[in-house]
Design an enzyme around this catalytic site. Structure first.
Site, short mmCIF file in Angstrom:
data_model
loop_
_atom_site.label_atom_id
_atom_site.label_comp_id
_atom_site.label_asym_id
_atom_site.label_seq_id
_atom_site.Cartn_x
_atom_site.Cartn_y
_atom_site.Cartn_z
N ASP A 12 -4.12 21.57 -5.16
CA ASP A 12 -4.49 20.27 -5.61
C ASP A 12 -6.01 20.10 -5.79
O ASP A 12 -6.71 21.09 -6.08
CB ASP A 12 -3.98 19.15 -4.51
CG ASP A 12 -4.47 19.38 -3.19
OD1 ASP A 12 -5.56 20.12 -2.98
OD2 ASP A 12 -4.35 18.44 -2.40
N CYS A 69 -4.35 23.74 -0.74
CA CYS A 69 -4.52 22.54 -0.49
C CYS A 69 -5.32 22.21 0.57
O CYS A 69 -5.95 23.06 1.08
CB CYS A 69 -3.12 21.62 -0.73
SG CYS A 69 -2.38 21.57 0.72
N THR A 71 -4.92 21.53 3.91
CA THR A 71 -4.16 22.30 4.95
C THR A 71 -3.27 23.26 4.44
O THR A 71 -2.99 24.21 5.30
CB THR A 71 -3.43 21.27 5.76
OG1 THR A 71 -2.29 20.77 4.88
CG2 THR A 71 -4.18 20.06 6.27
N HIS A 102 7.55 41.45 6.33
CA HIS A 102 8.87 41.05 7.10
C HIS A 102 9.64 39.92 6.34
O HIS A 102 10.92 39.87 6.46
CB HIS A 102 8.52 40.75 8.37
CG HIS A 102 8.24 41.74 9.30
ND1 HIS A 102 8.09 41.87 10.78
CD2 HIS A 102 8.02 43.09 9.12
CE1 HIS A 102 7.86 42.95 11.28
NE2 HIS A 102 7.87 43.78 10.25
N HIS A 137 14.76 43.73 7.79
CA HIS A 137 14.29 42.44 7.48
C HIS A 137 14.97 41.86 6.09
O HIS A 137 14.84 40.87 5.99
CB HIS A 137 12.79 42.93 7.16
CG HIS A 137 12.06 43.16 8.37
ND1 HIS A 137 11.72 42.53 9.49
CD2 HIS A 137 11.25 44.51 8.40
CE1 HIS A 137 10.93 43.27 10.17
NE2 HIS A 137 10.92 44.48 9.85
#
Ligand code: RB5
Length: 146
Positions: A12, A69, A71, A102, A137
């Site tokens: 963003d 972005c 966070t 994983h 996995h």
């Protein structure tokens, strides 16, 4: 191994410069990169950018995606709504490696207001250099996909 990998990058408005630095770094490493913007710091909505990039990874047009972005959280949530996308927020290189090894993540998200550019580039390197280990996995990743 890097030669054929196509990477899509988006964000963003939180840090256009950091996203562009990531795009050139990845390109310098030999990947084919498409940076889908945005190109200005004008306020925008992270869900549309996360979804746009995620759809092009889910369709197979791109192998991996990198998101940014403030966070890393909101754009990750938007990308994760797209079927076939496995994306997580990483603020350290250990997580960035493990999310490939994983969880077979096909996208990574970072918080431009959480980490600096140097760490962001190291995280991207850890993500790109890691390979999915498969085996037990794969069973678990299949369970995520339902
Ligand atoms: C935009 O101000 C900010 O909310 C966004 O970049 C992100 O942090 C959302 O998760």
């Amino acid at each position: 191994m890097t030669a054929n990998k196509r990477i899509i990058i988006s964000s963003d408005h939180a840090d256009i410069a950091m996203r562009q630095a990531i795009a050139s770094h990845v390109e310098t490493r030999g990947y084919t990169v498409l940076d889908i913007g945005p190109t200005t710091n004008e306020s925008t909505h992270y869900p549309k950018h996360g979804k746009a990039a995620a759809e092009r990874v889910a369709s197979g047009e791109f192998d991996l995606g990198i998101l940014l972005c403030g966070t890393g959280q909101g754009i990750m949530m938007a990308a994760s709504k797209v079927k076939g996308i496995r994306c997580g927020v990483c603020s350290d290189t250990f997580s960035a490696r493990m999310i490939r090894q994983h969880n077979n993540a096909n996208m990574i998200s970072m918080g431009a207001r959480v980490i600096g550019e140097g760490l962001a580039l190291d995280i991207v390197d850890a993500f790109l250099d890691a390979e999915f280990e498969g085996g037990r996995h794969a069973t678990r990743v299949d369970m995520i996909e339902g």
